[in-house]
Design a protein around this motif. Structure first.
Motif, PDB file in Angstrom:
ATOM      1  N   GLY A  33       0.682  -1.650  -0.337  1.00  0.00           N
ATOM      2  CA  GLY A  33      -0.136   0.010   0.131  1.00  0.00           C
ATOM      3  C   GLY A  33       0.861   1.496   0.335  1.00  0.00           C
ATOM      4  O   GLY A  33       2.437   1.040  -0.406  1.00  0.00           O
ATOM      5  N   THR A  34       0.726   2.345   0.344  1.00  0.00           N
ATOM      6  CA  THR A  34       0.799   3.333  -0.149  1.00  0.00           C
ATOM      7  C   THR A  34       1.339   4.920   1.502  1.00  0.00           C
ATOM      8  O   THR A  34       1.817   5.738   1.870  1.00  0.00           O
ATOM      9  N   ALA A  35       0.306   3.500   2.490  1.00  0.00           N
ATOM     10  CA  ALA A  35       0.287   3.791   3.687  1.00  0.00           C
ATOM     11  C   ALA A  35       1.695   4.325   4.828  1.00  0.00           C
ATOM     12  O   ALA A  35       2.360   3.403   3.876  1.00  0.00           O
ATOM     13  N   ILE A  36       2.351   5.290   5.808  1.00  0.00           N
ATOM     14  CA  ILE A  36       2.880   5.774   6.141  1.00  0.00           C
ATOM     15  C   ILE A  36       2.648   3.661   7.530  1.00  0.00           C
ATOM     16  O   ILE A  36       1.930   4.001   8.120  1.00  0.00           O
ATOM     17  N   VAL A  37       3.677   2.838   8.005  1.00  0.00           N
ATOM     18  CA  VAL A  37       3.276   2.208   8.504  1.00  0.00           C
ATOM     19  C   VAL A  37       3.938   2.088   9.852  1.00  0.00           C
ATOM     20  O   VAL A  37       5.292   2.398   9.564  1.00  0.00           O
ATOM     21  N   LEU A  38       3.433   2.301  11.070  1.00  0.00           N
ATOM     22  CA  LEU A  38       4.119   2.388  12.677  1.00  0.00           C
ATOM     23  C   LEU A  38       4.371   1.283  13.106  1.00  0.00           C
ATOM     24  O   LEU A  38       3.173   0.512  13.079  1.00  0.00           O
ATOM     25  N   ASP A  39       5.099   1.272  14.448  1.00  0.00           N
ATOM     26  CA  ASP A  39       4.404   0.059  15.192  1.00  0.00           C
ATOM     27  C   ASP A  39       4.486   1.075  16.981  1.00  0.00           C
ATOM     28  O   ASP A  39       4.156   1.920  16.771  1.00  0.00           O
ATOM     29  N   SER A  40       4.335   0.152  17.985  1.00  0.00           N
ATOM     30  CA  SER A  40       3.821   0.504  19.024  1.00  0.00           C
ATOM     31  C   SER A  40       4.387   1.472  19.533  1.00  0.00           C
ATOM     32  O   SER A  40       3.176   2.215  20.528  1.00  0.00           O
ATOM     33  N   GLY A  41       5.454   1.597  19.641  1.00  0.00           N
ATOM     34  CA  GLY A  41       6.568   2.268  19.659  1.00  0.00           C
ATOM     35  C   GLY A  41       5.545   3.971  19.605  1.00  0.00           C
ATOM     36  O   GLY A  41       6.887   4.830  19.551  1.00  0.00           O
ATOM     37  N   GLN A  42       5.964   4.091  17.664  1.00  0.00           N
ATOM     38  CA  GLN A  42       5.809   5.330  17.474  1.00  0.00           C
ATOM     39  C   GLN A  42       4.237   5.981  17.470  1.00  0.00           C
ATOM     40  O   GLN A  42       3.992   6.882  17.059  1.00  0.00           O
ATOM     41  N   TYR A  43       3.328   4.926  18.437  1.00  0.00           N
ATOM     42  CA  TYR A  43       1.667   5.560  17.852  1.00  0.00           C
ATOM     43  C   TYR A  43       1.730   6.661  18.486  1.00  0.00           C
ATOM     44  O   TYR A  43       0.449   7.870  17.580  1.00  0.00           O
ATOM     45  N   SER A  44       2.549   7.288  19.067  1.00  0.00           N
ATOM     46  CA  SER A  44       1.249   8.598  19.782  1.00  0.00           C
ATOM     47  C   SER A  44       2.222   9.450  19.033  1.00  0.00           C
ATOM     48  O   SER A  44       1.782  10.796  18.629  1.00  0.00           O
ATOM     49  N   SER A  45       3.274   9.513  17.431  1.00  0.00           N
ATOM     50  CA  SER A  45       3.755  10.158  16.883  1.00  0.00           C
ATOM     51  C   SER A  45       2.309  10.798  15.601  1.00  0.00           C
ATOM     52  O   SER A  45       2.357  11.731  14.999  1.00  0.00           O
ATOM     53  N   ASP A  46       1.477   9.529  15.426  1.00  0.00           N
ATOM     54  CA  ASP A  46       0.292  10.268  14.192  1.00  0.00           C
ATOM     55  C   ASP A  46      -0.191   8.811  14.472  1.00  0.00           C
ATOM     56  O   ASP A  46      -0.661   8.037  13.971  1.00  0.00           O
ATOM     57  N   PRO A  47      -1.312   9.039  15.241  1.00  0.00           N
ATOM     58  CA  PRO A  47      -2.337   7.949  16.175  1.00  0.00           C
ATOM     59  C   PRO A  47      -3.960   7.887  15.230  1.00  0.00           C
ATOM     60  O   PRO A  47      -4.502   8.872  14.994  1.00  0.00           O
TER      61      PRO A  47
END
Length: 198
Positions: A107-121
């Motif tokens: 896909g084209t979305a930015i994928v984060l892990d749980s430690g990065q969630y607060s940067s873009d919920p």
């Protein structure tokens, strides 16, 4: 003689202790890991509006998967573990990494892990890894994942079960890694299509 006896007593005690206590186990014959079939190309740069990222959380697991050992479902109520084989990390973390890579690559979305969630919920993918091993009754590697997608923004939470099975030639350390990896890739690809299309 008395001096020699004093030296021998601690030595004998140390030998007795070493017979009862292990200070390190032998390395297993096989260390297994997962490899994603879908890979993000080196140098790929992505940007996204706030709230459009996808955070992939480590899935929950039942007790039989809360280990680096490889489980075998012997019958409806019995589980064993394959001798001399273990994962390099917990199945939940290995599968989370595979899911993240597969979703990002397809896909084209930015994928984060749980430690990065607060940067873009944005969206969150949670779930439970139900099966991640071998079923001796069918001689297959089985991966089953209950996915929960929380889109955010007041949208309804979605839940869907994904499962895949791949035949195994024999149930031993050298022959189960590849089929489990293949089944995990099938599930990850289906989850990625669901998440990226939702």
């Amino acid at each position: 003689m008395i001096r020699n006896a004093k030296i021998l007593v601690p030595a004998i005690a140390a030998l007795s202790l070493s017979a009862c206590v292990s200070f390190g186990g032998n390395a297993p014959a096989q260390l297994l890991t997962l490899t994603s079939d879908a890979r993000v190309a080196t140098g790929t740069v992505r940007t996204g509006a706030p709230g459009t990222s996808i955070t992939v959380m480590d899935p929950d697991t039942p007790k039989k998967l809360d280990t680096v050992r490889v489980p075998v479902q012997v019958d409806a109520v019995s589980v064993a573990y394959i001798k001399d084989a273990q994962w390099v990390d917990s199945p939940r973390h290995l599968f989370q990494k595979m899911l993240s890579e597969t979703i990002a690559a397809s896909g084209t979305a930015i994928v984060l892990d749980s430690g990065q969630y607060s940067s873009d919920p944005g969206k969150r993918l949670l779930g439970e890894l139900i099966d991640f091993g071998v079923d001796a009754r069918t001689n297959t590697a089985v991966v089953t994942y209950d996915a929960t997608l929380a889109p955010g923004g007041g949208a309804p939470v979605l839940r869907k079960r994904f499962s895949a099975s791949v035949p195994v030639s024999a149930i031993h350390a050298a022959s189960v890694g590849a089929p489990i990896n293949q089944a995990a890739n099938k599930v990850a690809a289906e989850v990625a299509a669901w998440v990226n299309g939702g």
